[in-house]
Design an enzyme around this catalytic site. Structure first.
Site: not given
Ligand code: GDP
Ligand code: MN
Length: 383
Positions: A101, A189
């Site tokens: 991530y 993101e």
């Protein structure tokens, strides 16, 4: 404003982040053609502005163009968390060895942008934050210095990335930061950022939230808005220049100023009622905007009473009163109305409403207005 995965990834790519080859389709046939051109197994992904698409059957692998077509047909017929799927992204399937991530978000407490990374990619970061918070590593960015290489390398080390990937990770982190800054985003993101079988890093998923207050300087981004993803009330409010959030209570609130609107909601709660909405008609609101606001409030079937709480500074009470009358021409309110108009031109404002023959419950203090609105909503008080 949220962007779709394909939009976010294209913006990331424009800043040097590697993304899979692929394109967007609105029909199954188009999906097949894209798969044909890619000439490889593909992943067909629903483009809807909600998370958890995979679990809902909105992300599927296809080995052949024919399979891509049939999978796309299934996905385009889906509704995910109430949103119809109108587009699919057909991407070359990645050979995934590791999922990480990487994200940027505004940290209000730190008053800075924070870059976060985690070895637990592919799952929603909120989930990781809940179950395994130590797995999320953060660096805080100085707005003048920006993102520095020592910070990206620190993150890479902390999430246990192999040293051979540090340079690529640094370049992707900078690309993400570049896109975030250039677009006035409040969130950017990549989840997951994957390590492929060939040992390359690739942004397989992308998400971006743009700051609505920055959109005036990004005409190109503003037009990326997906109007299908807004309720009609939200759209009407946005186009009318109002800040409107629908809630589930019974008292419709029309207030000028965000702080006053919050205070109004609080005091309604305090006296045992519940607000049906947050609505800021803004400073200096003209009649037309007031009318739009009232239309929105009265369109909500839960509304059992309306509270006008107008503090006239720049906003003139007579102008607001005229707006209320314009709206009444169109929508005859069947619910009791409580009005507190104080400040600039309050006498004129009240006179306009009275002369028009509408029966209003009036109040002078905020507490009185809220109490009357709560009583009116429960049928204990009529005009
Ligand atoms: P989200 O669930 O809506 O966030 O959608 P993602 O794009 O993040 O996909 C969810 C998961 O599907 C990823 O974490 C991967 O495990 C898997 N996935 C996505 N794209 C690919 C791909 O190209 N190849 C493979 N093997 N898996 C993929
Ligand atoms: Mn994802």
């Amino acid at each position: 404003m949220k962007l779709h995965e394909y939009q976010s990834k294209r913006l990331f790519a424009a800043h040097g982040v590697p993304i899979p080859r692929g394109d967007v389709a609105t029909t199954p046939e188009e999906a097949r053609r894209i798969a044909q051109e890619l000439g490889a197994p593909v992943i067909v992904k629903s483009q809807v502005l909600v998370g958890g698409r995979g679990k809902a059957g909105g992300i599927r692998l296809a080995q052949t163009p024919e399979q891509a077509e049939s999978v796309a047909r299934d996905i385009l017929a889906l509704e995910i968390k109430g949103l119809p799927v109108r587009k699919v992204l057909v991407d070359e399937a990645a050979d995934i060895r590791q999922e990480i991530y990487l994200g940027l978000v505004v940290d209000r407490a730190a008053r800075r942008t924070v870059m976060m990374a985690s070895s637990e990619g592919g799952v929603e970061i909120e989930e990781v934050a809940r179950t395994n918070p130590q797995a999320i590593k953060k660096v805080t960015l100085d707005p003048f210095l920006g993102l520095r290489t020592y910070q990206t390398i620190l993150l890479a080390k902390e999430i246990g990335l192999a040293a051979g990937h540090f340079q690529a990770f640094d370049s992707i982190a900078r690309g993400l930061y570049g896109a975030y800054l250039a677009c006035d985003a409040s969130l950017a993101e990549i989840n997951p950022l994957v390590v492929t079988g060939k040992g390359e890093l690739l942004a397989v998923d992308g998400k971006m939230v743009l700051d609505d207050n920055g959109l005036f300087r990004h005409a190109d981004l503003a037009q990326m808005r997906d109007v299908d993803e807004e309720t009609s009330a939200e759209r009407e409010a946005r186009e009318g220049g109002l800040s409107y959030v629908q809630l589930d209570g019974q008292i419709g609130c029309m207030v000028n100023g965000a702080g006053l609107a919050m205070a109004t909601m609080d005091i309604i709660k305090h006296f045992g009622g519940s607000p049906a909405n947050f609505l800021d008609i803004g400073g200096g609101a003209r009649a037309e905007r007031v009318a739009t606001a009232l239309r929105l409030i009265l369109a909500d079937p839960n509304v059992k009473a309306v509270l006008f709480n107008i503090f006239g500074g720049i906003t003139r009470c007579d102008e607001v009163a005229r707006g209320i009358l314009v709206a009444f021409e169109e929508v005859r309110p069947a619910v009791p109305l409580v009005a507190r108009l104080v400040g600039t031109n309050e006498v004129e404002g009240c006179a306009i409403l009275e002369a028009a023959g509408y029966r209003l419950i009036t109040a002078t203090t905020l507490a009185e207005a809220a109490q009357k609105a709560v009583a009116a909503a429960s049928g204990e008080l009529a005009a």
